[in-house]
Structure formats: structure tokens, C-alpha cells
Design a protein around this motif. Structure first.
Motif, PDB file in Angstrom:
ATOM      1  N   GLY A 122     -14.705  -6.389   2.666  1.00 16.49           N
ATOM      2  CA  GLY A 122     -14.196  -6.022   3.989  1.00 16.49           C
ATOM      3  C   GLY A 122     -12.718  -5.671   4.006  1.00 16.49           C
ATOM      4  O   GLY A 122     -12.125  -5.534   5.066  1.00 16.49           O
ATOM      5  N   PHE A 123     -12.112  -5.545   2.821  1.00 10.07           N
ATOM      6  CA  PHE A 123     -10.685  -5.203   2.746  1.00 10.07           C
ATOM      7  C   PHE A 123     -10.541  -3.719   2.421  1.00 10.07           C
ATOM      8  O   PHE A 123     -11.145  -3.224   1.472  1.00 10.07           O
ATOM      9  CB  PHE A 123      -9.982  -6.067   1.689  1.00 10.07           C
ATOM     10  CG  PHE A 123      -9.868  -7.514   2.116  1.00 10.07           C
ATOM     11  CD1 PHE A 123     -10.993  -8.326   2.146  1.00 10.07           C
ATOM     12  CD2 PHE A 123      -8.655  -8.040   2.521  1.00 10.07           C
ATOM     13  CE1 PHE A 123     -10.899  -9.653   2.567  1.00 10.07           C
ATOM     14  CE2 PHE A 123      -8.549  -9.364   2.931  1.00 10.07           C
ATOM     15  CZ  PHE A 123      -9.666 -10.159   2.962  1.00 10.07           C
ATOM     16  N   ASP A 160      -6.113  -2.669  -5.498  1.00  4.72           N
ATOM     17  CA  ASP A 160      -6.200  -3.351  -4.201  1.00  4.72           C
ATOM     18  C   ASP A 160      -4.906  -3.258  -3.397  1.00  4.72           C
ATOM     19  O   ASP A 160      -4.779  -3.870  -2.330  1.00  4.72           O
ATOM     20  CB  ASP A 160      -6.559  -4.832  -4.410  1.00  4.72           C
ATOM     21  CG  ASP A 160      -8.014  -5.008  -4.812  1.00  4.72           C
ATOM     22  OD1 ASP A 160      -8.815  -4.102  -4.489  1.00  4.72           O
ATOM     23  OD2 ASP A 160      -8.346  -6.017  -5.448  1.00  4.72           O
ATOM     24  N   ARG A 161      -3.959  -2.490  -3.888  1.00  6.30           N
ATOM     25  CA  ARG A 161      -2.692  -2.356  -3.171  1.00  6.30           C
ATOM     26  C   ARG A 161      -2.937  -1.730  -1.793  1.00  6.30           C
ATOM     27  O   ARG A 161      -3.703  -0.793  -1.647  1.00  6.30           O
ATOM     28  CB  ARG A 161      -1.727  -1.483  -3.964  1.00  6.30           C
ATOM     29  CG  ARG A 161      -0.305  -1.586  -3.451  1.00  6.30           C
ATOM     30  CD  ARG A 161       0.657  -0.739  -4.293  1.00  6.30           C
ATOM     31  NE  ARG A 161       2.023  -1.018  -3.895  1.00  6.30           N
ATOM     32  CZ  ARG A 161       2.779  -1.975  -4.448  1.00  6.30           C
ATOM     33  NH1 ARG A 161       2.296  -2.714  -5.413  1.00  6.30           N
ATOM     34  NH2 ARG A 161       4.012  -2.174  -4.010  1.00  6.30           N
ATOM     35  N   GLY A 162      -2.306  -2.294  -0.766  1.00  6.60           N
ATOM     36  CA  GLY A 162      -2.398  -1.706   0.578  1.00  6.60           C
ATOM     37  C   GLY A 162      -3.696  -2.015   1.298  1.00  6.60           C
ATOM     38  O   GLY A 162      -3.931  -1.512   2.392  1.00  6.60           O
ATOM     39  N   LYS A 163      -4.552  -2.838   0.672  1.00  4.86           N
ATOM     40  CA  LYS A 163      -5.809  -3.180   1.369  1.00  4.86           C
ATOM     41  C   LYS A 163      -5.600  -4.444   2.206  1.00  4.86           C
ATOM     42  O   LYS A 163      -5.005  -5.416   1.737  1.00  4.86           O
ATOM     43  CB  LYS A 163      -6.927  -3.439   0.351  1.00  4.86           C
ATOM     44  CG  LYS A 163      -7.386  -2.183  -0.367  1.00  4.86           C
ATOM     45  CD  LYS A 163      -8.606  -2.493  -1.214  1.00  4.86           C
ATOM     46  CE  LYS A 163      -9.038  -1.264  -1.992  1.00  4.86           C
ATOM     47  NZ  LYS A 163     -10.140  -1.579  -2.918  1.00  4.86           N
ATOM     48  N   PHE A 164      -6.124  -4.411   3.435  1.00  3.57           N
ATOM     49  CA  PHE A 164      -6.035  -5.574   4.318  1.00  3.57           C
ATOM     50  C   PHE A 164      -7.407  -5.887   4.901  1.00  3.57           C
ATOM     51  O   PHE A 164      -8.306  -5.043   4.904  1.00  3.57           O
ATOM     52  CB  PHE A 164      -5.020  -5.309   5.444  1.00  3.57           C
ATOM     53  CG  PHE A 164      -3.595  -5.365   4.974  1.00  3.57           C
ATOM     54  CD1 PHE A 164      -2.906  -6.571   4.941  1.00  3.57           C
ATOM     55  CD2 PHE A 164      -2.951  -4.209   4.516  1.00  3.57           C
ATOM     56  CE1 PHE A 164      -1.598  -6.628   4.473  1.00  3.57           C
ATOM     57  CE2 PHE A 164      -1.643  -4.263   4.049  1.00  3.57           C
ATOM     58  CZ  PHE A 164      -0.969  -5.471   4.030  1.00  3.57           C
ATOM     59  N   LYS A 165      -7.523  -7.110   5.414  1.00  4.97           N
ATOM     60  CA  LYS A 165      -8.791  -7.552   6.006  1.00  4.97           C
ATOM     61  C   LYS A 165      -9.105  -6.702   7.239  1.00  4.97           C
ATOM     62  O   LYS A 165      -8.250  -6.504   8.105  1.00  4.97           O
ATOM     63  CB  LYS A 165      -8.673  -9.020   6.405  1.00  4.97           C
ATOM     64  CG  LYS A 165      -9.907  -9.573   7.109  1.00  4.97           C
ATOM     65  CD  LYS A 165      -9.792 -11.078   7.340  1.00  4.97           C
ATOM     66  CE  LYS A 165     -10.935 -11.552   8.244  1.00  4.97           C
ATOM     67  NZ  LYS A 165     -10.959 -13.015   8.393  1.00  4.97           N
ATOM     68  N   THR A 166     -10.349  -6.218   7.329  1.00  8.70           N
ATOM     69  CA  THR A 166     -10.773  -5.481   8.518  1.00  8.70           C
ATOM     70  C   THR A 166     -11.011  -6.486   9.637  1.00  8.70           C
ATOM     71  O   THR A 166     -11.913  -7.316   9.551  1.00  8.70           O
ATOM     72  CB  THR A 166     -12.083  -4.711   8.255  1.00  8.70           C
ATOM     73  OG1 THR A 166     -11.924  -3.924   7.074  1.00  8.70           O
ATOM     74  CG2 THR A 166     -12.431  -3.820   9.435  1.00  8.70           C
ATOM     75  N   PRO A 167     -10.184  -6.439  10.698  1.00  7.36           N
ATOM     76  CA  PRO A 167     -10.339  -7.464  11.737  1.00  7.36           C
ATOM     77  C   PRO A 167     -11.463  -7.126  12.706  1.00  7.36           C
ATOM     78  O   PRO A 167     -11.850  -5.967  12.849  1.00  7.36           O
ATOM     79  CB  PRO A 167      -8.989  -7.445  12.452  1.00  7.36           C
ATOM     80  CG  PRO A 167      -8.455  -6.068  12.231  1.00  7.36           C
ATOM     81  CD  PRO A 167      -9.087  -5.520  10.984  1.00  7.36           C
ATOM     82  N   ARG A 177      -1.936  -8.926  -3.872  1.00  4.37           N
ATOM     83  CA  ARG A 177      -1.270 -10.209  -4.045  1.00  4.37           C
ATOM     84  C   ARG A 177      -2.268 -11.291  -4.482  1.00  4.37           C
ATOM     85  O   ARG A 177      -1.917 -12.236  -5.176  1.00  4.37           O
ATOM     86  CB  ARG A 177      -0.630 -10.608  -2.712  1.00  4.37           C
ATOM     87  CG  ARG A 177       0.136 -11.870  -2.824  1.00  4.37           C
ATOM     88  CD  ARG A 177       0.874 -12.212  -1.561  1.00  4.37           C
ATOM     89  NE  ARG A 177       1.082 -13.652  -1.527  1.00  4.37           N
ATOM     90  CZ  ARG A 177       1.396 -14.339  -0.459  1.00  4.37           C
ATOM     91  NH1 ARG A 177       1.554 -13.730   0.682  1.00  4.37           N
ATOM     92  NH2 ARG A 177       1.558 -15.627  -0.527  1.00  4.37           N
ATOM     93  N   VAL A 178      -3.520 -11.136  -4.064  1.00  5.32           N
ATOM     94  CA  VAL A 178      -4.537 -12.138  -4.380  1.00  5.32           C
ATOM     95  C   VAL A 178      -5.289 -11.795  -5.661  1.00  5.32           C
ATOM     96  O   VAL A 178      -5.578 -12.657  -6.476  1.00  5.32           O
ATOM     97  CB  VAL A 178      -5.529 -12.268  -3.203  1.00  5.32           C
ATOM     98  CG1 VAL A 178      -6.639 -13.255  -3.518  1.00  5.32           C
ATOM     99  CG2 VAL A 178      -4.781 -12.678  -1.939  1.00  5.32           C
ATOM    100  N   THR A 179      -5.612 -10.528  -5.854  1.00  7.57           N
ATOM    101  CA  THR A 179      -6.458 -10.152  -6.998  1.00  7.57           C
ATOM    102  C   THR A 179      -5.649  -9.677  -8.202  1.00  7.57           C
ATOM    103  O   THR A 179      -6.201  -9.544  -9.292  1.00  7.57           O
ATOM    104  CB  THR A 179      -7.414  -8.999  -6.619  1.00  7.57           C
ATOM    105  OG1 THR A 179      -6.617  -7.865  -6.260  1.00  7.57           O
ATOM    106  CG2 THR A 179      -8.308  -9.379  -5.451  1.00  7.57           C
ATOM    107  N   ASN A 180      -4.368  -9.354  -7.990  1.00  4.76           N
ATOM    108  CA  ASN A 180      -3.525  -8.784  -9.050  1.00  4.76           C
ATOM    109  C   ASN A 180      -4.016  -7.429  -9.546  1.00  4.76           C
ATOM    110  O   ASN A 180      -3.637  -6.994 -10.627  1.00  4.76           O
ATOM    111  CB  ASN A 180      -3.424  -9.740 -10.249  1.00  4.76           C
ATOM    112  CG  ASN A 180      -2.449 -10.859  -9.962  1.00  4.76           C
ATOM    113  OD1 ASN A 180      -1.387 -10.602  -9.362  1.00  4.76           O
ATOM    114  ND2 ASN A 180      -2.796 -12.066 -10.334  1.00  4.76           N
ATOM    115  N   ASP A 218      -4.232 -10.691   4.001  1.00  6.63           N
ATOM    116  CA  ASP A 218      -4.307 -10.279   2.603  1.00  6.63           C
ATOM    117  C   ASP A 218      -5.355 -11.072   1.830  1.00  6.63           C
ATOM    118  O   ASP A 218      -5.415 -11.016   0.608  1.00  6.63           O
ATOM    119  CB  ASP A 218      -2.929 -10.402   1.919  1.00  6.63           C
ATOM    120  CG  ASP A 218      -2.370 -11.825   1.989  1.00  6.63           C
ATOM    121  OD1 ASP A 218      -3.102 -12.748   2.404  1.00  6.63           O
ATOM    122  OD2 ASP A 218      -1.199 -12.007   1.609  1.00  6.63           O
ATOM    123  N   GLY A 219      -6.181 -11.857   2.537  1.00 13.01           N
ATOM    124  CA  GLY A 219      -7.307 -12.539   1.903  1.00 13.01           C
ATOM    125  C   GLY A 219      -6.931 -13.765   1.092  1.00 13.01           C
ATOM    126  O   GLY A 219      -7.742 -14.269   0.312  1.00 13.01           O
TER     127      GLY A 219
END
Ligand code: HEC
Ligand code: HEC
Length: 378
Positions: A255-256, A280-287, A273-276, A128-129
Motif C-alpha cells: 500500500g506504499f 522505495d524512495r518517495g513511497k508513502f502509506k496510502t491513507p 528509510r525502513v527497507t533500505n 513511512d511504514g
């Protein structure tokens, strides 16, 4: 008699020759190979192009060596039961094969353990960055109550009492004093050397491996955005899993993405959770997908057991939600006429197989066997 004398002469000559060559051999082996010291030659690992190593933490052989000991040391956990490597095992490309990791007291972590690879070309850490960079990240698992549950003061105290560490900190950073900052610098130095660059895909790029026809189609599909109007077929993966690194953009949160795992009502918080920001809801880091065949189960919550399931998800399992990536919404191999219809890639079974074969090309056996990454205590 003459015969015997001749033989003794021969024997002496042979003995002299033997002694001479023994000395010569010894001279060749001596002096013993020196352990390299000082600045680590970065060009050894800067394979994917330039990356910025923090100016105040240059890689040195001594720093990397110290970081490697710390990575494998159970004294970083409160009850001395687990090390970083307990959840990041080299043979599994530094994952643990679990949907959620298990901490020092048997409790489960929120997400699955990330693979640690090619971190030189990434910036934000965690699914979640929430870690701004590697240097901050490496101190988080030590203090996390579920993972290793130890304060930094306790950690410093424990390491100071060993015979091993004061000398290693001195070799790496000039003084015997152990500080959280030096711990994080050494751990990040070691992690930055975890570079995968010898998969069959890399060998293909270097002209040393000839892919099969299906693998070649897989490479093509992976990196192509479909354009059905022009007859161009694509799997669309490279829109987010960028270039040879196959990881997301390193620029802040670029990259999220939300890759369609859930509809709105059940969408995880993710980057929000990080940006409020609701956007950005449901965005995750592209692995990175390097060694992906070794790191099942897949996604931040380990919901998919196989790569076939992952590919099926992108082809026909995409869930619509307000923050779904536009790169996914507009990707289809058939011209979209009904915009209320479910989002589909429309790949053929053969194309899915081709993409799967490409993903297997990213397995790097040199990486998972590299002695430089192994447990130094063994
Ligand atoms: C109990 C298991 C566990 C232990 C012990 C552990 N990790 Fe992790 N690690 C994880 C999990 C789970 C994640 C993903 C966490 C998240 O994103 O919320 C992770 C993520 C990471 C990441 C982020 C990678 C990325 O691409 O975002 C790094 C770096 C990392 N760990 C390094 C370490 C180091 C260094 C240690 C030891 C000091 C360590 N880990 C100890 C489970 C563990
Ligand atoms: C819109 C950007 C985007 C596109 C397009 C995309 N991905 Fe992903 N991919 C992601 C993100 C983000 C994740 C992590 C999602 C999560 O865990 O919640 C991910 C995760 C994965 C994973 C699991 C990785 C792991 O370590 O668990 C695999 C495998 C994968 N993608 C393969 C593909 C393939 C193959 C394609 C093309 C068919 C593709 N991706 C297209 C963004 C994308």
C-alpha cells in the motif's frame, strides 16, 4: 353530603391508581441498565469484511474502556501537558488540522498527524511504514522525544500511583500490575473500535441515500482506471485507495506508493528509510480518505490546503521520478502518443468537481460525534 362522599371516593381511587403506576414505572426502570462487560461483539464493527484481531489481544469492554482513558490522559506525556487526543481530535476525524504536529515542548514533528480510522483493516503504521503494526505503534509517541517524551518505565510508574488505573488494569487484564505490554494492548483495543461506516457513501451502499447525479459520476470516476482506447473515462484513484475503505493494500508494503509529489532531486526518503531499498524512495502509506473533508491540510507534509489542490495535483501536477507509481504513469484519459510529455490525467473541470463531491460523501458525522470515542474524563 352524598356529593362530597362520591368525590372523596374518586380521589382515593385516583390516588391508588397514581401510586400503583408509580410503583409500576419504578419496576420498569429497575434494575439500572448494566454496563456491558467481557468480550466485545466484534460483528458490531466488522462492517468491511473480516479482519484479524491479534489472538492474544481480544477486544473486551474493559480493555476498550481502559484504552480510551489512556488515549485522553495527559499523564502519558513527561510534563503532563498533552495526550494522544491533543494531536488526534475526534471532531477532526482524529487529526489536528496542522501540517506538522506540535509536541509537549512546542517542537514540530516530522510529518502531519494521521487520521485514526478503520485501523482493523490496515497493518503497517506511519507515513513511512516504520511501525510494523498498531501494537508497536501506540508505544512510539509516548517515548518520542518531540511528541510525549516519556520512558515506558516512567509511564508505568505514574499510572501505578493513580487511584484510577490499577483497578482498570485489573478489570481489563486480571491483575493490578501495569506493564508496557498491557498499555499497548489497551490502547490498540480502543483504536480498533474507531470504525467509520455511516457516511453518506455507506448509506448509499446500504440503499438509504440517493446520491446526486454528480456524486454518482464521482463514485464512478474515483474507482475507474481510464482506458481512452475504449472510451472509458476514469480518475484512477481506486487503483491505490482501494474499495469502500479507500485505504491502501494491507499486505506488508503493497500500500506504499510514490504519488508524484516531487522530482528525483527533492524526493523524500519515505519507505526507503525502513527497507533500505532505493526502489522505495518517495513511497508513502496510502491513507484512508474517510472524513477527508475534515482532515486538511493534505499529504504527509500537509503541502495542500484544499481537496481542489489535491485533485489538481493528480490531474496536472504529477512530478516524474524514478520511483513514480506505474499506476500513475500509465493513467490518462487521452491516448498517450508522446511518452516524454508530462504525465496528465486530462480530466474535465466537471469531472474534477464530480470527484470532489464524491470525497465529501465520505464525511461521517456519526463517527465524529460518537459518544463512545469522547473524552471519558469530561
Ligand atoms: C505531538 C502529536 C502527537 C501525539 C501526542 C500523538 N500522535 Fe499519533 N501521530 C502523530 C503524527 C505526526 C503521526 C504521523 C507520524 C509519522 O507517520 O511519522 C501520528 C501517527 C499515529 C498513528 C499511525 C496511523 C497510521 O495510519 O499509520 C497512530 C495509530 C497514532 N498516531 C496513535 C497515537 C496514540 C495512541 C497516541 C498516544 C499514545 C498518539 N498517537 C500521540 C502525532 C501525534
Ligand atoms: C499511485 C497510487 C495513488 C493514486 C492513483 C491516487 N492516490 Fe491519493 N494518495 C496516495 C498516497 C501514497 C498518498 C500519500 C502520499 C504522501 O503523503 O506522500 C495519497 C494521498 C492522498 C490524499 C491526501 C490524504 C491525507 O490524509 O492527507 C488525498 C485527498 C488523495 N490521495 C486523493 C486521491 C484522489 C482523489 C485520487 C484520484 C484522482 C488519488 N488520490 C489517486 C496514493 C495514490
Amino acid at each position: 353530603m352524598q356529593f362530597l362522599k362520591k368525590n372523596i371516593e374518586n380521589l382515593v381511587a385516583a390516588l391508588a391508581l397514581f401510586l400503583f403506576s408509580a410503583v409500576a414505572c419504578q419496576e420498569k426502570e429497575d434494575p439500572a441498565p448494566q454496563k456491558p462487560t467481557g468480550r466485545f461483539p466484534l460483528e458490531k464493527i466488522l462492517y468491511f469484511g473480516n479482519a484479524t484481531v491479534p489472538a492474544d489481544n481480544p477486544l473486551t469492554y474493559e480493555g476498550i474502556d481502559l484504552g480510551r482513558f489512556l488515549f485522553y490522559d495527559t499523564r502519558l506525556s513527561e510534563n503532563n501537558s498533552i495526550s494522544c487526543a491533543s494531536c488526534h481530535a475526534q471532531e477532526l476525524a482524529f487529526t489536528d488540522g496542522k501540517a506538522q504536529s506540535v509536541g509537549l515542548r512546542g517542537e514540530k514533528t516530522q510529518f502531519g498527524a494521521s487520521s485514526l480510522v478503520n485501523l482493523l483493516w490496515q497493518s503497517r503504521m506511519m507515513w513511512d511504514g516504520r511501525a510494523q503494526d498498531l501494537r508497536h505503534q501506540v508505544l512510539m509517541p509516548i517515548q518520542d522525544p518531540i511528541e510525549m517524551s516519556q520512558t515506558l518505565a516512567q509511564t508505568v510508574e505514574k499510572l501505578t500511583q493513580t487511584d484510577l488505573y490499577p483497578a482498570k488494569f485489573e478489570a481489563a487484564f486480571g491483575t493490578k500490575e501495569i506493564t508496557p505490554e498491557k498499555i499497548s494492548k489497551a490502547l490498540s483495543q480502543f483504536l480498533l473500535t474507531l470504525v467509520s461506516k455511516d457516511s453518506k457513501y455507506d448509506r448509499f451502499k446500504r440503499g438509504e441515500y440517493q446520491p446526486t447525479a454528480s456524486e454518482l459520476r464521482g463514485i464512478q470516476l474515483f474507482f475507474t482506471h481510464p482506458e481512452p482506447e475504449r472510451g472509458i473515462r476514469g480518475g484512477n484513484c481506486g487503483d491505490c485507495h482501494l474499495g469502500d475503505l479507500t485505504s491502501g493494500s494491507p499486505f506488508e508494503f503493497e500500500g506504499f506508493h510514490n504519488n508524484g509529489l516531487e522530482p528525483d532531486p527533492t524526493l523524500a526518503l519515505g519507505l526507503q528509510r525502513v527497507t533500505n531499498l532505493a526502489a522505495d524512495r518517495g513511497k508513502f502509506k496510502t491513507p484512508s480518505l474517510r472524513n477527508i473533508a475534515l482532515t486538511a491540510p493534505y499529504m504527509h507534509d500537509g503541502r495542500f490546503q484544499t481537496l481542489e489542490e489535491v485533485i489538481e495535483h493528480y490531474d496536472s501536477g504529477i512530478q516524474h521520478s524514478t520511483t513514480l507509481s506505474p499506476l500513475i504513469i500509465e493513467a490518462s484519459n487521452e491516448i498517450i502518443t508522446d511518452f516524454s510529455a508530462p504525465i496528465r490525467l486530462h480530466l474535465t473541470p466537471q469531472e474534477k468537481q464530480d470527484i470532489l463531491n464524491f470525497l465529501h460523501l465520505l464525511t461521517d458525522s456519526t463517527f465524529i460525534q460518537n459518544p463512545a470515542y469522547q473524552n471519558p474524563f469530561e
